[in-house]
Scaffold this motif. Sequence first.
Motif, short mmCIF file in Angstrom:
data_model
loop_
_atom_site.label_atom_id
_atom_site.label_comp_id
_atom_site.label_asym_id
_atom_site.label_seq_id
_atom_site.Cartn_x
_atom_site.Cartn_y
_atom_site.Cartn_z
N ASP A 264 11.13 -5.35 5.82
CA ASP A 264 9.91 -4.60 6.14
C ASP A 264 9.85 -3.39 5.20
N ARG B 43 2.55 6.52 9.70
CA ARG B 43 1.20 6.41 9.12
C ARG B 43 1.14 5.35 8.02
N ALA B 44 2.29 4.98 7.47
CA ALA B 44 2.30 4.04 6.33
C ALA B 44 2.21 2.59 6.83
N THR B 45 1.51 1.75 6.07
CA THR B 45 1.39 0.32 6.42
C THR B 45 2.73 -0.38 6.17
N THR B 46 3.13 -1.25 7.11
CA THR B 46 4.36 -2.03 6.90
C THR B 46 3.99 -3.37 6.28
N VAL B 47 4.65 -3.72 5.19
CA VAL B 47 4.45 -5.04 4.57
C VAL B 47 5.73 -5.85 4.82
N PRO C 62 0.84 -1.21 0.00
CA PRO C 62 0.00 0.00 0.00
C PRO C 62 0.87 1.25 0.00
N GLU D 247 1.00 5.18 1.11
CA GLU D 247 0.39 6.25 1.91
C GLU D 247 0.53 7.56 1.13
N ARG E 230 7.76 -0.02 3.56
CA ARG E 230 6.68 0.97 3.61
C ARG E 230 6.84 1.92 2.42
#
Length: 269
Positions: free
Chosen positions: A83, A56-60, A35, A37, A85
Amino acid sequence: MSDGGVELSVLVVCLVVVAAFVPAFVSGQAAYDVPVEYAPGEDDTLADPGSAVWARATTVDIPVTSAPSTVPNADNTSVTQIDVRAVRTDKRLSLRLSWPDETRDANSSDPREFPDALAVQFPVGNDTQPGIAMGSPQNPVNVWYWSADRGGEELLAGGAGSTTRFQTVTTETTATYKNDRWTVVFSRSLEPDGANRTTFPTDRDTDLAFAVWDGSNEERSGRKAVSEWYFLALGPGPQGPPYETLLWTIAGVAIVAVAAVTISAVRRT
Ligand code: HEM
């Protein structure tokens, strides 16, 4: 069965088919989504790995495994996960990559010393996904490369054995090593500055893949841990929860409708 009953049954069958098969395609991609941000106006803070924008950013969590190679010990690589972002503004895209590494290897002055390094590859063109092994001459990849001895660089590759460095570097790269972890932030304008560099559209997704080298484990060039292709979710398409919620709702309605039709059919017989 009445005409209304037949129509209802056809509708129910359609809903069941949609609910059963579409999620498989959707979650197939959603599982590989990174995703992005959207943080308008944050251009000046993106280069800082500690900036609040990253919270605020999703961690994948992206798994990486040894790249297939015939070089000695190619299957002995140490990093197993990166990880990731992603954040974009109206002008720039930025990626923050973090991974564990117990030794900080920044020296390459001795022939037996190799630096820690990390790379992200993107297709140069936006039409067909290139081969994971750094593309091909017909479908090359643009690589953002960071190594602990030389810092950030940009490369062009058209398959293994073809990596070429760009003379000018248009990415900004910062790296920190803290608590046995590297954190690298790459940032570049969405529009490329020069030929053979990836354009990042904001109306569709872009493929990306990752590679990481642990220098003290003698990892370099073809000996490294790599990911599969992922999708940088720049476009407005299906990106997980909202779309999945819709599909689950359809599935729920379908199940209730099937139950209702079955009960009324049983009552009639
Ligand atoms: C999974 C299959 C892959 C294979 C078999 C493979 C193979 C190789 C080989 C043989 C080399 C050494 C020759 C050269 O410099 O071109 C190399 C170097 C390199 N590869 Fe790959 N690669 C793979 C995936 C990737 C991925 C996914 C990335 C980036 C995300 C990547 C980035 C690089 C970079 C940056 C270099 C140059 C490193 C240096 O200068 O030391 N590779 N690769």
